[in-house]
Design a protein around this motif. Structure first.
Motif, mmCIF file in Angstrom:
data_model
loop_
_atom_site.group_PDB
_atom_site.id
_atom_site.type_symbol
_atom_site.label_atom_id
_atom_site.label_comp_id
_atom_site.label_asym_id
_atom_site.label_seq_id
_atom_site.Cartn_x
_atom_site.Cartn_y
_atom_site.Cartn_z
ATOM 1 N N ARG A 144 0.842 -1.202 0.000
ATOM 2 C CA ARG A 144 0.000 0.000 0.000
ATOM 3 C C ARG A 144 0.883 1.260 0.000
ATOM 4 N NH1 ARG A 144 -5.281 0.466 1.468
ATOM 5 N NH2 ARG A 144 -5.187 -1.590 2.478
ATOM 6 N N SER A 145 1.917 1.284 0.823
ATOM 7 C CA SER A 145 2.824 2.444 0.886
ATOM 8 C C SER A 145 3.547 2.648 -0.443
ATOM 9 C CB SER A 145 3.846 2.252 2.007
ATOM 10 O OG SER A 145 3.205 2.152 3.262
ATOM 11 N N GLN A 181 1.118 4.182 -2.998
ATOM 12 C CA GLN A 181 0.866 5.586 -2.656
ATOM 13 C C GLN A 181 2.049 6.471 -3.025
ATOM 14 O OE1 GLN A 181 -0.073 5.268 1.512
ATOM 15 N NE2 GLN A 181 -2.279 4.955 1.143
ATOM 16 N N ALA A 229 -4.344 2.740 -4.076
ATOM 17 C CA ALA A 229 -3.888 1.798 -3.032
ATOM 18 C C ALA A 229 -5.075 1.238 -2.258
ATOM 19 C CB ALA A 229 -2.910 2.503 -2.086
#
Length: 364
Positions: A136-137, A140, A146
């Motif tokens: 997810r990071s 992003q 995400a």
């Protein structure tokens, strides 16, 4: 025997009525005559005679009383507004210069492969450490979606493999054809463009150049129909790492436009020697006024055509100024003798007249 005429006598003679003609009278009136000549010359210097012939005063709508014939040939310059407009039109019509970059596909492919490798690493981290949020990071940080649906797609090895294969095919197949950014293509409204490929240069219709939106659309055919759920992510990755293979050469294009601007003629026409500028008994319109002004300006730039006549006019101007000032001096002697006889009073008047002439010259 008279004593010698000294400085004290001279100062007295300048400020009092002279008792005799020589030397008191000559000194007394001579200084004032010299001031008169100095003021006349100064006035002529500040207001020199025009080096061009006198033209009749003509305005739009008037009827000329006589012909005005060109003594010399002269150009009719364009106005600044017309010249700027034509230069802008000339520059706008220049075909922009684009350059093909064969290494663009490798550059973009390298970026995409680096991203996908990082995705694989992030998936591995999330599998080893649930809840780490590595994938997810990562998404992003690249400005990509995400959300949970996207994460679920990328966690599947089959989806990642299909995505990598489709992206690779799209970049290797479509980008070498020649893709330009929309911004570069829309920078010019010219109907054609010049495309340089190595040592070759071709002229192409502007509409024939493929742009980024068309590239993204053509790239979708490399994605299997069974992987339709990856279509949005496929497009977003291409957008994120897009590298045009055809770019606008701003420096070369601007140089070509500057050459076009310089090629625009600064004159709209020429009048030959002996040609009629303004005809007698003809109404004055904008065209006639423009020709007359161009003639006047051209003669002024050449200087006087008849040097002797211009010298005579200059001498006449000095004599005219001298006559006006002499009349003032005669009136001063006749009605204000006390002021005339006092040199300081005369100097004050001379300074006032010189100041008035100087101010008038500055205003003019």
């Amino acid at each position: 025997m008279d004593r010698r005429f000294g400085v004290r006598d001279a100062l007295k003679a300048l400020n009092e009525r002279p008792a005799r003609v020589w030397p008191e009278g000559v000194l007394h009136h001579g200084v004032r005559v010299l001031l008169l000549f100095a003021l006349a010359l100064m006035t002529a210097t500040f207001f020199p005679v025009s080096p061009v012939p006198d033209f009749p005063v003509l305005e739009k709508g008037m009827v000329a009383e006589e012909d005005v014939i060109a003594e010399v040939g002269f150009p009719i310059p364009k106005s600044e507004a017309d010249l700027e407009r034509e230069r802008a039109e000339a520059a706008a019509g220049v075909s922009p210069i684009f350059v093909y970059h064969p290494a663009a596909a490798d550059t973009m492919l390298g970026r995409v492969e680096t991203f996908l490798a990082r995705v694989d690493s992030a998936v591995a981290v999330d599998s080893a450490t649930p809840g780490s949020g590595a994938l997810r990071s990562l998404l992003q940080s690249y400005g990509l979606p995400a959300d949970d649906a996207t994460l679920d797609l990328l966690r599947t090895q089959r989806n990642r493999t299909q995505l990598e294969r489709a992206l690779g095919l799209a970049i290797r197949t479509e980008l070498p054809v020649g893709i330009a950014s929309t911004v570069d293509v829309e920078e010019s409204a010219a109907g054609q463009l010049r495309l340089r490929r190595g040592d070759r240069e071709v002229l192409l219709p502007r509409d024939s150049l493929l742009t980024a939106p068309r590239f993204f659309e053509r790239s979708m055919r490399h994605l299997p129909s069974s992987a339709a759920q990856l279509s949005e992510l496929h497009r977003l990755v291409l957008i994120r790492f897009f590298e045009p293979s055809i770019t606008l050469d701003h420096a070369a294009t601007e140089a070509a436009r500057e050459r076009a601007r310089r090629a625009v003629p600064t004159i709209k026409g020429e009048v030959l020697r002996g040609e009629k500028i303004v005809g007698a008994h003809e109404q004055i319109r904008d065209a006639e006024l423009e020709r007359l002004q161009a003639y006047r300006d051209h003669l002024a730039s050449l200087g006087p055509l008849d040097g002797g006549a211009n010298v005579g006019r200059s001498i006449g101007a000095v004599l005219f100024n001298l006559a006006i000032l002499a009349i003032f001096g005669v009136l001063l002697v006749s009605y204000r003798r006390s002021i005339y006889e006092n040199l300081r009073h005369v100097l004050v008047l001379a300074v006032l007249i010189a100041s008035l002439v100087g101010i008038a010259a500055a205003v003019a």
